[in-house]
Design an enzyme around this catalytic site. Structure first.
Site, mmCIF file in Angstrom:
data_model
loop_
_atom_site.group_PDB
_atom_site.id
_atom_site.type_symbol
_atom_site.label_atom_id
_atom_site.label_comp_id
_atom_site.label_asym_id
_atom_site.label_seq_id
_atom_site.Cartn_x
_atom_site.Cartn_y
_atom_site.Cartn_z
ATOM 1 N N SER A 44 80.672 -16.950 91.521
ATOM 2 C CA SER A 44 79.218 -17.113 91.534
ATOM 3 C C SER A 44 78.490 -15.863 91.082
ATOM 4 O O SER A 44 78.847 -14.764 91.493
ATOM 5 C CB SER A 44 78.746 -17.439 92.952
ATOM 6 N N GLY A 45 77.457 -16.054 90.283
ATOM 7 C CA GLY A 45 76.649 -14.932 89.840
ATOM 8 C C GLY A 45 77.234 -14.222 88.635
ATOM 9 O O GLY A 45 76.572 -13.424 87.992
ATOM 10 N N ASP B 107 68.447 -20.721 90.031
ATOM 11 C CA ASP B 107 69.495 -19.934 90.680
ATOM 12 C C ASP B 107 69.734 -18.633 89.911
ATOM 13 O O ASP B 107 70.748 -18.450 89.247
ATOM 14 C CB ASP B 107 70.779 -20.772 90.759
ATOM 15 N N HIS C 287 71.676 -17.693 94.782
ATOM 16 C CA HIS C 287 72.331 -18.207 95.993
ATOM 17 C C HIS C 287 73.260 -17.183 96.651
ATOM 18 O O HIS C 287 73.654 -17.363 97.800
ATOM 19 C CB HIS C 287 73.036 -19.547 95.712
ATOM 20 N N GLY D 119 83.451 -17.480 94.584
ATOM 21 C CA GLY D 119 83.613 -16.037 94.391
ATOM 22 C C GLY D 119 83.301 -15.603 92.974
ATOM 23 O O GLY D 119 83.111 -14.438 92.707
#
Ligand SMILES: *[C@@H]1O[C@H](CO)[C@@H](O)[C@H](O)[C@H]1NC(C)=O
Ligand SMILES: *[C@@H]1O[C@H](CO)[C@@H](O)[C@H](O)[C@H]1NC(C)=O
Length: 340
Positions: free
Chosen positions: A290-291, A194, A147, A288
């Site tokens: 994320s990932g 994701d 995403h 922030g």
């Protein structure tokens, strides 16, 4: 480690210094197994290498070997420092600075990370602005969330930075390729698949501050209540902005069954997802992050990537723990795309 062994064995042959003398050659297990025996320092290395990958040493055979006092000191040095240091260049999931951060700082309930604490953590930046976290899995590959590239998936727009501070990065790299999971649906409602892998150019050499994490086997199981750490530069509260210094927070794995309860996520947690946090709230990843990585150490203290920060209903809210992409579920996909 390998080069080091060869160098030292050559050196010892030239110097022929009796750092280790084999007392009873015929009964030495290595001798018995291989039918050859080398003396002095080279014997020491062959003993170390021949037995359990170097953790068991000639020190375990006092009845067989006589060890020079200097060598003994070096053994201790090697056991304490050398093994860990050498694994920096070959192994995965090692942290040089293992002392836990002492300064407690709230971030959605976490604390500041110290330099070298989470060396696999990368920041993915779009035109120089931090957008997502990512995790170093080799000298050239990062793994992150699909995403992150929902709005921009051209490698040219992105860079990766390493080190705990965003403003003074230890290293920066361009992005050569972004591979988003084929089944990832590019819309805001879907959180399945994701995951993405990102190739860096040029590759990053490993140091104390920049180093890869271990990838688990597809079959590996991380049971409920396993203590993990999530790290990132994300917001300290829902709708907050990113921070400059990397932060960490401890969370516990919540089983999918519990996470799918009506009052929690009511059935939307798929097998490729994993929940971690606290049902009572208080500690969580946030925007922030994320990932970024969710990691846990194994019994040897090597850190494994368990999850990728994916989504959640706001941050650190009661009954709304963080939801992560379950890395074991996509282990084969990662192997297919990166060869790792
Ligand atoms: C060397 O080891 C073998 C096997 O353990 C034993 O039979 C032999 O007596 C030992 N020799 C000496 C000189 O200690
Ligand atoms: C996990 O922890 C919770 C709360 O401490 C406890 O009720 C539960 O039984 C634990 N689950 C497992 C599998 O240990």
């Amino acid at each position: 480690m390998h080069t080091w062994h060869i160098l030292m064995s050559l050196l010892s042959r030239i110097l022929n210094f009796p750092w280790i003398t084999i007392r009873n050659q015929t009964s030495h297990p290595w001798y018995l197994r291989r039918g050859i025996l080398q003396t002095n320092l080279f014997a020491w290395f062959t003993i170390m290498r021949g037995r359990g990958g170097g953790t068991e040493s000639a020190l375990s055979y006092p009845q067989l070997v006589r060890i020079h006092p200097c060598t003994e000191k070096f053994f201790l040095f090697w056991k304490v420092i050398g093994l860990r240091y050498s694994s920096l260049f070959t192994g995965c999931g090692t942290r040089v600075n293992k002392v836990p951060a002492s300064t407690l700082e709230r971030i959605s309930g976490g604390q500041y990370a110290e330099s070298g604490d989470w060396p696999w953590q990368a920041s993915l930046q779009q035109n120089g602005v931090h957008r997502c976290g990512a995790t170093l899995i080799s000298n050239t590959w990062l793994v992150t969330a699909a995403h992150c590239f929902r709005r921009a998936n051209s490698p040219r727009a992105w860079t990766a930075s390493f080190g705990t501070s965003l403003r003074s990065a230890k290293k920066k790299r361009n992005i050569y390729r972004i591979i988003v999971h084929e089944n990832y649906a590019n819309n805001i409602l879907s959180h399945d698949y994701d995951i993405a892998v990102v190739q860096l150019t040029p590759s990053v050499p490993f140091t104390n501050d920049v180093h890869r994490v271990c990838l688990p086997e597809a079959s590996q199981d991380f049971p409920e209540n396993t203590s993990c750490y999530v790290t990132g530069w994300g917001a300290l509260r829902d709708d907050g902005s990113s921070v400059n210094d990397l932060r960490q927070t401890e969370v516990k794995i919540i089983g999918n069954e519990i996470c799918n309860r009506p009052e929690v996520y009511n059935g939307v947690i798929r097998p490729g997802m994993l929940c971690a946090g606290y049902l009572e709230g208080g500690r969580d990843a946030c925007q922030g992050d994320s990932g970024g990585p969710l990691v846990t150490p194994d019994s040897r203290g090597l850190w494994y990537l368990v999850g990728i920060v994916s989504w959640g209903d706001e941050c650190a809210k009661r009954n709304k723990p963080g939801v992560y992409t379950r890395v074991t579920a996509y282990r084969d996909w990662i192997a297919e795309k990166t060869g790792l």
